[in-house]
Design a protein around this motif. Sequence first.
Motif, PDB file in Angstrom:
ATOM      1  N   LEU A   1       2.277  27.944 -13.589  1.00 57.39           N
ATOM      2  CA  LEU A   1       2.464  29.388 -13.431  1.00 57.39           C
ATOM      3  C   LEU A   1       2.369  29.802 -11.964  1.00 57.39           C
ATOM      4  O   LEU A   1       3.058  30.738 -11.536  1.00 57.39           O
ATOM      5  N   ALA A   2       1.514  29.127 -11.200  1.00 53.43           N
ATOM      6  CA  ALA A   2       1.391  29.458  -9.784  1.00 53.43           C
ATOM      7  C   ALA A   2       2.725  29.289  -9.059  1.00 53.43           C
ATOM      8  O   ALA A   2       2.999  29.978  -8.073  1.00 53.43           O
ATOM      9  N   VAL A   3       3.575  28.386  -9.561  1.00 50.61           N
ATOM     10  CA  VAL A   3       4.898  28.165  -8.983  1.00 50.61           C
ATOM     11  C   VAL A   3       5.924  29.124  -9.563  1.00 50.61           C
ATOM     12  O   VAL A   3       6.751  29.695  -8.839  1.00 50.61           O
ATOM     13  N   LYS A   4       5.871  29.367 -10.878  1.00 55.43           N
ATOM     14  CA  LYS A   4       6.940  30.097 -11.562  1.00 55.43           C
ATOM     15  C   LYS A   4       6.779  31.610 -11.561  1.00 55.43           C
ATOM     16  O   LYS A   4       7.766  32.336 -11.659  1.00 55.43           O
ATOM     17  N   LEU A   5       5.534  32.115 -11.492  1.00 51.78           N
ATOM     18  CA  LEU A   5       5.355  33.570 -11.546  1.00 51.78           C
ATOM     19  C   LEU A   5       6.012  34.270 -10.367  1.00 51.78           C
ATOM     20  O   LEU A   5       6.439  35.423 -10.471  1.00 51.78           O
ATOM     21  N   GLY A   6       6.094  33.570  -9.240  1.00 50.55           N
ATOM     22  CA  GLY A   6       6.727  34.168  -8.068  1.00 50.55           C
ATOM     23  C   GLY A   6       8.204  34.450  -8.244  1.00 50.55           C
ATOM     24  O   GLY A   6       8.789  35.240  -7.485  1.00 50.55           O
ATOM     25  N   ASP A   7       8.831  33.806  -9.249  1.00 45.24           N
ATOM     26  CA  ASP A   7      10.263  34.027  -9.495  1.00 45.24           C
ATOM     27  C   ASP A   7      10.526  35.284 -10.321  1.00 45.24           C
ATOM     28  O   ASP A   7      11.676  35.699 -10.456  1.00 45.24           O
ATOM     29  N   LEU A   8       9.484  35.867 -10.915  1.00 45.84           N
ATOM     30  CA  LEU A   8       9.667  37.080 -11.710  1.00 45.84           C
ATOM     31  C   LEU A   8       9.809  38.289 -10.790  1.00 45.84           C
ATOM     32  O   LEU A   8       9.363  38.272  -9.643  1.00 45.84           O
ATOM     33  N   ASP A   9      10.420  39.351 -11.327  1.00 46.27           N
ATOM     34  CA  ASP A   9      10.521  40.566 -10.528  1.00 46.27           C
ATOM     35  C   ASP A   9       9.139  41.185 -10.347  1.00 46.27           C
ATOM     36  O   ASP A   9       8.228  40.965 -11.146  1.00 46.27           O
ATOM     37  N   SER A  10       8.991  41.966  -9.294  1.00 42.49           N
ATOM     38  CA  SER A  10       7.677  42.479  -8.909  1.00 42.49           C
ATOM     39  C   SER A  10       7.053  43.371  -9.974  1.00 42.49           C
ATOM     40  O   SER A  10       5.826  43.367 -10.165  1.00 42.49           O
ATOM     41  N   GLY A  11       7.877  44.144 -10.706  1.00 46.39           N
ATOM     42  CA  GLY A  11       7.332  45.011 -11.746  1.00 46.39           C
ATOM     43  C   GLY A  11       6.712  44.223 -12.879  1.00 46.39           C
ATOM     44  O   GLY A  11       5.623  44.561 -13.369  1.00 46.39           O
ATOM     45  N   THR A  12       7.393  43.139 -13.311  1.00 48.07           N
ATOM     46  CA  THR A  12       6.837  42.287 -14.379  1.00 48.07           C
ATOM     47  C   THR A  12       5.570  41.601 -13.919  1.00 48.07           C
ATOM     48  O   THR A  12       4.584  41.520 -14.667  1.00 48.07           O
ATOM     49  N   GLN A  13       5.589  41.114 -12.687  1.00 50.35           N
ATOM     50  CA  GLN A  13       4.378  40.483 -12.153  1.00 50.35           C
ATOM     51  C   GLN A  13       3.199  41.445 -12.155  1.00 50.35           C
ATOM     52  O   GLN A  13       2.086  41.077 -12.565  1.00 50.35           O
ATOM     53  N   LEU A  14       3.430  42.664 -11.705  1.00 52.77           N
ATOM     54  CA  LEU A  14       2.343  43.638 -11.628  1.00 52.77           C
ATOM     55  C   LEU A  14       1.801  43.976 -13.016  1.00 52.77           C
ATOM     56  O   LEU A  14       0.581  44.082 -13.199  1.00 52.77           O
ATOM     57  N   MET A  15       2.694  44.121 -14.003  1.00 56.74           N
ATOM     58  CA  MET A  15       2.245  44.432 -15.358  1.00 56.74           C
ATOM     59  C   MET A  15       1.371  43.311 -15.911  1.00 56.74           C
ATOM     60  O   MET A  15       0.273  43.559 -16.451  1.00 56.74           O
ATOM     61  N   LEU A  16       1.824  42.061 -15.777  1.00 56.34           N
ATOM     62  CA  LEU A  16       1.051  40.923 -16.274  1.00 56.34           C
ATOM     63  C   LEU A  16      -0.268  40.795 -15.508  1.00 56.34           C
ATOM     64  O   LEU A  16      -1.311  40.478 -16.097  1.00 56.34           O
ATOM     65  N   HIS A  17      -0.201  41.050 -14.223  1.00 61.85           N
ATOM     66  CA  HIS A  17      -1.388  40.983 -13.365  1.00 61.85           C
ATOM     67  C   HIS A  17      -2.459  41.966 -13.833  1.00 61.85           C
ATOM     68  O   HIS A  17      -3.627  41.604 -14.025  1.00 61.85           O
ATOM     69  N   LEU A  18      -2.071  43.203 -14.036  1.00 59.94           N
ATOM     70  CA  LEU A  18      -3.029  44.242 -14.431  1.00 59.94           C
ATOM     71  C   LEU A  18      -3.561  44.010 -15.842  1.00 59.94           C
ATOM     72  O   LEU A  18      -4.745  44.279 -16.110  1.00 59.94           O
ATOM     73  N   MET A  19      -2.721  43.501 -16.744  1.00 62.08           N
ATOM     74  CA  MET A  19      -3.190  43.224 -18.104  1.00 62.08           C
ATOM     75  C   MET A  19      -4.269  42.142 -18.102  1.00 62.08           C
ATOM     76  O   MET A  19      -5.298  42.268 -18.785  1.00 62.08           O
ATOM     77  N   LEU A  20      -4.045  41.076 -17.329  1.00 58.25           N
ATOM     78  CA  LEU A  20      -5.075  40.038 -17.220  1.00 58.25           C
ATOM     79  C   LEU A  20      -6.334  40.595 -16.584  1.00 58.25           C
ATOM     80  O   LEU A  20      -7.457  40.289 -17.013  1.00 58.25           O
ATOM     81  N   LEU A  21      -6.159  41.417 -15.568  1.00 57.43           N
ATOM     82  CA  LEU A  21      -7.312  41.970 -14.859  1.00 57.43           C
ATOM     83  C   LEU A  21      -8.159  42.850 -15.774  1.00 57.43           C
ATOM     84  O   LEU A  21      -9.399  42.787 -15.747  1.00 57.43           O
ATOM     85  N   VAL A  22      -7.522  43.647 -16.622  1.00 59.11           N
ATOM     86  CA  VAL A  22      -8.272  44.490 -17.555  1.00 59.11           C
ATOM     87  C   VAL A  22      -9.008  43.632 -18.583  1.00 59.11           C
ATOM     88  O   VAL A  22     -10.185  43.881 -18.891  1.00 59.11           O
ATOM     89  N   ALA A  23      -8.332  42.610 -19.123  1.00 58.28           N
ATOM     90  CA  ALA A  23      -8.972  41.728 -20.112  1.00 58.28           C
ATOM     91  C   ALA A  23     -10.207  41.056 -19.526  1.00 58.28           C
ATOM     92  O   ALA A  23     -11.275  41.023 -20.147  1.00 58.28           O
ATOM     93  N   PHE A  24     -10.072  40.520 -18.310  1.00 62.86           N
ATOM     94  CA  PHE A  24     -11.213  39.857 -17.676  1.00 62.86           C
ATOM     95  C   PHE A  24     -12.244  40.871 -17.186  1.00 62.86           C
ATOM     96  O   PHE A  24     -13.441  40.567 -17.134  1.00 62.86           O
ATOM     97  N   GLY A  25     -11.789  42.066 -16.813  1.00 64.45           N
ATOM     98  CA  GLY A  25     -12.714  43.101 -16.368  1.00 64.45           C
ATOM     99  C   GLY A  25     -13.664  43.531 -17.466  1.00 64.45           C
ATOM    100  O   GLY A  25     -14.839  43.813 -17.210  1.00 64.45           O
ATOM    101  N   ILE A  26     -13.170  43.584 -18.712  1.00 61.47           N
ATOM    102  CA  ILE A  26     -14.053  43.904 -19.841  1.00 61.47           C
ATOM    103  C   ILE A  26     -15.104  42.823 -20.005  1.00 61.47           C
ATOM    104  O   ILE A  26     -16.292  43.100 -20.179  1.00 61.47           O
ATOM    105  N   LYS A  27     -14.684  41.559 -19.916  1.00 60.63           N
ATOM    106  CA  LYS A  27     -15.628  40.452 -20.093  1.00 60.63           C
ATOM    107  C   LYS A  27     -16.618  40.368 -18.948  1.00 60.63           C
ATOM    108  O   LYS A  27     -17.778  39.986 -19.140  1.00 60.63           O
TER     109      LYS A  27
END
Length: 536
Positions: A198-224
Motif C-alpha cells: 500500500l505504501a507504493v500503490k496509495l500514491g497512485d490514487l487521486d488526492s481526494g480518495t487518499q484524503l478520505m481513506l486517510h481520515l477514515m483510518l485516523l478516526v478509527a484509530f483515534g477512537i482506540k
Amino acid sequence: MNTISLAPMAVVLPFFGAALAFILIRHTSAQRIISVSILSLTLVLEVVLLFSVWETGAQAVNLGGWLPPVGITMVVDQFSALMLVISTAVSLAVLIYAAGQGMADGDEDGPISIFHPTYLILVAGVSNAFLAGDLFNLYVGFEILLTASYVLMTLGGTTPRIRAGVTYVVVSVVSSLLFLITIAMIYAATGTVNMADLAVKLGDLDSGTQLMLHLMLLVAFGIKAAVFPLSFWLPDSYPTAPAPVTAVFAGLLTKVGVYAMVRTETLLFPGDRINSLLMVVAGLTMVVGILGALAQTDIKRMLSFTLVSHIGYMVFGLAVGSVIGIGSAVFYVVHHITVQTSLFLVTGLIERRGGTANMDRLGGLAKLSPILAVLYFIPAINLGGIPPFSGFLGKLGLLEAGAELGTPLAYTLVGASVLTSLLTLLVMARVWNRAFWRTPEDAVHPDPILLATGTDGSSLRTSGDVTEKSTGKFSGRGAVDLLPRTMVYPTVGLVALGVALTVLAGPLFSLSDHAAQDLLDRTPYIEAVLGEGAGQ
C-alpha cells in the motif's frame, strides 16, 4: 536459524499459555505458574528480537510459505520490537500483581478463574497488532485484544462494571466497524491490504480518495487511542474494572491505537497534509484531558483523565513529523506505558490500604505506609515532568521538536504542552496532599480503616468475623492482608523500571531516533517485506 523467524512465537506462546490455563481452569495455582512462565518466556524472546533488529533494521516473516502481498506477513522493526518488549514487561508485572492479590485474599478457587486465559489472549492480541504487516491482520489483532478486554472489564458482574462494559463494547464495535469498512474500501481501490504494498500503490490514487481513506483510518484509530473528541468513553469505562485490569488497560490498549496511528501516518500517508489538524487534536487532547483530571476526587478517574491528556503528547510528536518529533513520541510512549501502569497499580494498593480511592476520604497514608508513599511519589513526579526523570526528557524532546518547526501553531502547542505538564504536577500534588500528607481526621467522611489506628501505626480492619491488623501475617477466617508483599513487589519492580528509563535514556533515545528515521524513510520497511528496490 534466523532469529526473526521466531517472531510469530510472540503471538503463539500467549495463545498456547491461554489454552493450558483454560484446561487448568479449576487449578488456580497452576494457572498462575503457567501464565507467569509463558509471559516470562515471551519477554525473553522479544528482547532477543529487539537486539536482532537494533542495528539491522526491519525484517519480515512470511507465514505459511505465501509471499507478500498475498500472504500474511509479520514485520519486526525497531519500533514494533520496542513496543513488544515494553508491553510484555508491563503485562508480566501486572499479572504478578493480580496473582499476588489472589493469593493474599485466599481465593485459591476463584474468584473468576477465567482471568488467566483471557489475560494471555489479550497479550497475544496486543503482540499481533504490533507485528501485523497488513491492515487486516492489524484488525484481527485489535479484535483479539478487544474481545479479551470485554471479558476482563466485566469480571465479577457488578452493575457498574456491566454498565461501563456496555459503553466500552459499543464504542469499540463502532471503531472496529469503521476500520473494517476502510479496509474494504482500500482493498477495492488498490487490490491489496499489505502495508508495504500500500505504501507504493496509495500514491497512485487521486488526492481526494487518499484524503478520505486517510481520515477514515485516523478516526478509527483515534477512537482506540482516545484522542479528543473521541475520548469520552474512557474515563467512565476504565475505573470500574478491577485494579490489575484497569492498570493493563491504561498502559496498553490506547497505546496500540497510538502505534497504529504512527505506523499508518508515516508508512501509508507520508507528508504533512493533515499535520495541522493533528496539532489541533493534540493540543485539545492535552488541555481538555488535564482539565477533566482537575475536577476529579476519585484517583482512578483522575488518572483516567491524565491518561487521555498525555496521549496528546504522542500525537504532538507525530504531528510535527520530524525525526526528533517522532523519536520523542516513541520515547514518550514507552515512558507513559510504564509510569501510567505503575500509578494504577499504586492506586489499587491505596484503595486496599485506605479502603477507598476517593481523595476526600483519605489521609495520613504517608505515616501509615511510607513504602506506599514512595511508590506513589516517584511515578507521580515522573508523570508531572520533574527533572531528571524520563517524563521530563520526553517532553523536552517534544518541545524542542515543536520549537524547531517554528510555526505559530507549533508554538501554541508548545505552550499547551507546558501548561498541561504544570497542571499534571498540580493534579499529582493534590493526591499527595490529601491522601498522604494530611491527617485522617482532616478528611471529609474519612474511612473507618484510617481512623482505627493502633499505637504502633497499624490500622484495624473488620472483615467478616475477625478484626485484623494491617501489619504482619494474618490467619483465621476472613483475614485480609491490606498491603501484601505479593502485590507490593511487582509494583516496586514497575516503579524501578520507570526509574531505569531515566538511567538508560541515552540508549533509549538513540533507539527511538533510529526507529523514527526508518519510519520516515519508509524504504527499510518496504524492502524488508517486498525485497530490495521495492521502496525506490
